[in-house]
Design a protein around this motif. Structure first.
Motif, PDB file in Angstrom:
ATOM      1  N   GLN A 526     -28.955 -10.344  -9.486  1.00  0.00           N
ATOM      2  CA  GLN A 526     -29.469 -11.672  -9.152  1.00  0.00           C
ATOM      3  C   GLN A 526     -29.041 -12.127  -7.765  1.00  0.00           C
ATOM      4  N   THR A 527     -28.092 -11.424  -7.163  1.00  0.00           N
ATOM      5  CA  THR A 527     -27.439 -11.916  -5.949  1.00  0.00           C
ATOM      6  C   THR A 527     -28.021 -11.364  -4.658  1.00  0.00           C
ATOM      7  N   GLY A 528     -28.643 -10.186  -4.715  1.00  0.00           N
ATOM      8  CA  GLY A 528     -29.102  -9.526  -3.500  1.00  0.00           C
ATOM      9  C   GLY A 528     -27.981  -8.821  -2.757  1.00  0.00           C
ATOM     10  N   LEU A 529     -26.789  -8.782  -3.350  1.00  0.00           N
ATOM     11  CA  LEU A 529     -25.640  -8.175  -2.666  1.00  0.00           C
ATOM     12  C   LEU A 529     -25.834  -6.676  -2.468  1.00  0.00           C
ATOM     13  N   LEU A 530     -26.347  -6.000  -3.489  1.00  0.00           N
ATOM     14  CA  LEU A 530     -26.524  -4.550  -3.368  1.00  0.00           C
ATOM     15  C   LEU A 530     -27.527  -4.211  -2.268  1.00  0.00           C
ATOM     16  N   VAL A 567     -34.855  -2.448 -20.890  1.00  0.00           N
ATOM     17  CA  VAL A 567     -33.897  -3.388 -21.468  1.00  0.00           C
ATOM     18  C   VAL A 567     -34.646  -4.452 -22.259  1.00  0.00           C
ATOM     19  N   ASP A 568     -33.927  -5.084 -23.201  1.00  0.00           N
ATOM     20  CA  ASP A 568     -34.531  -6.150 -23.987  1.00  0.00           C
ATOM     21  C   ASP A 568     -34.459  -7.495 -23.262  1.00  0.00           C
ATOM     22  N   SER A 569     -33.572  -7.598 -22.260  1.00  0.00           N
ATOM     23  CA  SER A 569     -33.444  -8.831 -21.480  1.00  0.00           C
ATOM     24  C   SER A 569     -32.777  -8.505 -20.159  1.00  0.00           C
ATOM     25  N   LEU A 570     -33.287  -9.096 -19.087  1.00  0.00           N
ATOM     26  CA  LEU A 570     -32.679  -8.850 -17.779  1.00  0.00           C
ATOM     27  C   LEU A 570     -31.407  -9.665 -17.576  1.00  0.00           C
ATOM     28  N   THR A 571     -31.348 -10.847 -18.178  1.00  0.00           N
ATOM     29  CA  THR A 571     -30.198 -11.722 -17.942  1.00  0.00           C
ATOM     30  C   THR A 571     -29.093 -11.545 -18.965  1.00  0.00           C
TER      31      THR A 571
END
Length: 685
Positions: A526-530, A567-571
């Motif tokens: 969610q951060t864009g850090l990667l 995945v069943d959920s991204l968050t």
């Protein structure tokens, strides 16, 4: 009337006719001389002597030039704009070639080829040839951007060299005008030197084509040449200015100008060839809205959006290590993410100002010196400086303070990049650092990965396991912008994340499976850090100049992130798996074709933004050509008007030639008559 008077009158008639014939001959000889003004003789009848009958003859009062000062001044004013438009026309054609899409191999076509390759790979994710094609098309995009940046920068460098040539030409012409004016003034009382005045007038027009000037006519043939806007004296009869490079660096990274030893504001030079060259270099190519600046912005957006997708995608075999490709050698691991800033060479003027500031200078002085090196109008500089010094330089984020400084500049001249430089220096000095340390802190920004400013607070969730069918969801890694890089590494290394994080020997961020033999992959970032640090990224580099495909992927196309984890959920995922038939990563890359992004105040696709940019290049060139054509027509009209007033007409000169030749003959005949009368009187004695 006595015979002596008759002889005197005849003699004066001969002299007057002879002088006029000489002037007519001079006009005819200079019929093709550029800038020559037709000369005429002013004759006047001599009054009768007291008690004498009849006149006393004729005399030459003066030799005058046929001039219309208003027409000449209008021609002079238009010459500067002509020089500006012609220099723009020459170099804008070079810029047009950089954005040329007519040969079918421009950036638009290469972007479309990259999207097509992604779609083809999505249709058959197991196809090795399709993976190699995607890598090849990505390399084609990066190389095209490299070439465009080099070409535009090369044009800017050519313009900079042309400026040096123009400065030398200006100085030579100013010196020549000073010398000829000195000669005119010294001899004005005895010889008006009309031909020298014509030469000077032509020299001033030629100078006006190089730099915008204004002239002031004084008595005794004196002329002062002033700069058009700052009213700097450039030349008169005893002085000629010298224009040269200064030690100061402009906001676009080039040396400034000075007149003598005084700085010369580039903003005041807007006409003539020099004005056109400066405008092209500092506004059309560089500058906040320059084509190179906007190309860099487009490149940054493309790199980041592709890397956001690829950093969360998975290659067909999964990996035990995810390596970053962005150099972190200049990143202070103890600095908060929100205070890590990056900027390009446009900040070099501020860097120079900071470097030269006295060691013990206050934060306010440091800020004032740096702001003075921007293009911010003098009326707004105090407000910009106040926005920085009045902020809480301990707790307020760098970008927050920088944004406030930009908002304080109502003229819109301060860029966010420039503001970041000043804020970083102010924060360092405010924390007790020396000016030298402040300079070192901002210098690091020239190497910091450009996308660090995009990092936001959020979670990064990874999966780990022996293969795609035996994966576990790792503990979410919480990232905030107030964390330092050291704290980020610690968050990744916490129990349960499934990975260990480190800065490897090459100064890159690296994520490795915590347990030997396991594979890791990103579920959601969610951060864009990667993407900012280039972990599992497709593109590296800080801009169009050095953008390149990840060297590891270039060497092995199997590392291309084709799929995404199931995945069943991204968050808040609970179950996760992966199969090599998944093509969600490639689909998302192909989806960039239609994704819209806000750049330059508009929302459009990346291809759409580039089409707008290249379209503006064409529109600018056409507008310049139309304006140049219209201005040439206007100048030609004024030149024709001047020619009708000041030019030499052979028909008129030949008519005058016959007329004064007859007058000369008649005066000569009168001498003969007077002689016969004299002989008759003598014989009578």
């Amino acid at each position: 009337m006595s015979l002596g008077s008759l002889l005197d009158i005849s003699k004066l008639g001969i002299f007057a006719s002879q002088g006029t014939l000489q002037t007519i001959s001079h006009n005819i000889a200079n019929v093709n001389t550029p800038g020559f003004s037709r000369q005429t003789v002013e004759l006047a009848a001599l009054p009768s002597y007291q008690f004498a009958e009849g006149g006393s003859g004729v005399r030459m009062l003066d030799v005058r030039q046929q001039l219309d000062q208003l027409v000449d001044r209008r021609l002079e004013l238009g010459t500067g704009e002509m020089g500006r438009l012609e220099s723009r026309d020459k170099y804008l054609q070079m810029v047009e070639n950089v954005f040329n899409e007519m040969d079918g191999d421009g950036l638009s076509q290469r972007l479309e080829a990259f999207y097509d390759a992604a779609d083809t790979l999505a249709d058959n994710p197991a196809n090795a040839v399709a993976r190699y094609q995607l890598v090849a098309k990505a390399d084609g995009v990066s190389r095209q951007l490299n070439g465009m940046q080099q070409d535009l920068n090369g044009i800017a460098q050519s313009l900079n060299r042309e400026i040096d040539v123009t400065l030398a030409d200006v100085n030579t012409r100013l010196k020549a005008i000073q010398e000829i004016t000195n000669t005119i003034v010294r001899n004005h009382s005895t010889n008006p030197a009309l031909d020298l005045q014509d030469q000077r007038r032509k020299m001033i027009q030629d100078l006006g084509k190089l730099i915008d000037i204004r002239t002031v006519d004084l008595k005794n043939g004196e002329v002062q040449i002033m700069s058009a806007r700052e009213q700097e004296l450039l030349a008169d009869s005893v002085f000629s200015a010298t224009l040269s490079r200064s030690a100061d660096i402009t906001s676009t990274g080039f040396q400034g100008l000075k007149i003598g030893e005084r700085p010369l504001s580039l903003e005041t030079i807007r006409g003539g060839q020099l004005g056109g060259l400066l405008e092209l270099r500092d506004q059309v190519i560089n500058g906040a809205q320059g084509y190179l600046t906007r190309l860099e912005t487009l490149t940054d957006e493309l790199r980041y959006q592709v890397n956001v997708i690829h950093s969360q995608s998975v290659n067909k075999d999964m990996s035990s290590t995810l390596r970053g490709i962005m150099d972190l050698s200049s990143v202070d691991t103890a600095t908060k993410l929100e205070d890590l800033v990056s900027y390009d060479v446009s900040a070099s003027a501020m860097l120079k100002a900071i470097e030269k500031t006295d060691t013990g200078a206050s934060v306010a002085t440091l800020v004032d010196n740096a702001v003075a090196k921007t293009l911010v109008d003098a009326n707004n500089r105090a407000a910009v400086a106040s926005a920085i010094t009045s902020a809480n330089l301990v707790t307020d984020a760098t970008d927050t303070v920088a944004a406030a400084a930009v908002a304080a500049d109502t003229g819109g001249d301060l860029t966010l990049e420039e503001a970041r430089v000043i804020v970083v220096a102010a924060k360092t000095r405010n924390a007790g650092g020396t000016v030298a340390q402040a300079y070192a802190a901002v210098s690091n920004g020239l190497k910091t990965p450009d996308d660090v400013k995009r990092i936001t607070s959020g979670n990064i969730i990874l999966a780990y396991g022996t293969d795609g069918n035996n994966l576990q969801v790792g503990t979410a890694v919480g990232i905030t912008r107030s964390m330092t890089l050291t704290q980020v590494l610690a968050a990744f290394n916490a129990a349960g994340t499934g990975v260990t994080a480190s800065i490897n020997a090459e100064n890159r961020l690296q994520l490795t499976a915590a347990t030997s033999g396991q594979k890791i992959a990103v579920i959601n970032d969610q951060t864009g850090l990667l993407a900012a640090f280039g972990v599992n990224a497709l593109f590296g580099g800080r801009g169009a100049q050095d953008m390149a495909v990840n060297a590891n992927i270039m060497a092995d196309a199997d590392l291309v992130g084709v799929g995404r984890l199931n995945v069943d959920s991204l968050t808040a995922p609970q179950a996760v798996s992966f199969d090599d038939a998944n093509s969600q990563g490639a689909l998302k890359l192909g989806g960039l074709r239609t994704d819209r992004f806000s750049l330059f105040g508009n929302s459009a696709t990346l291809t759409g933004h580039y089409a707008t940019l290249s379209g503006e290049v064409g529109a600018t060139i056409n507008q310049n050509k139309e304006t140049l054509t219209a201005h040439k027509a206007a100048q030609s009209f004024i030149a024709d008007m001047r020619e009708s007033i000041s030019g030499v007409s052979l028909e008129e000169e030949l008519t005058d030639l016959i007329r004064f030749q007859r007058a000369f003959q008649a005066s000569s005949k009168m001498v003969g008559v007077a002689d016969e009368l004299m002989q008759t009187i003598i014989k009578m004695v």
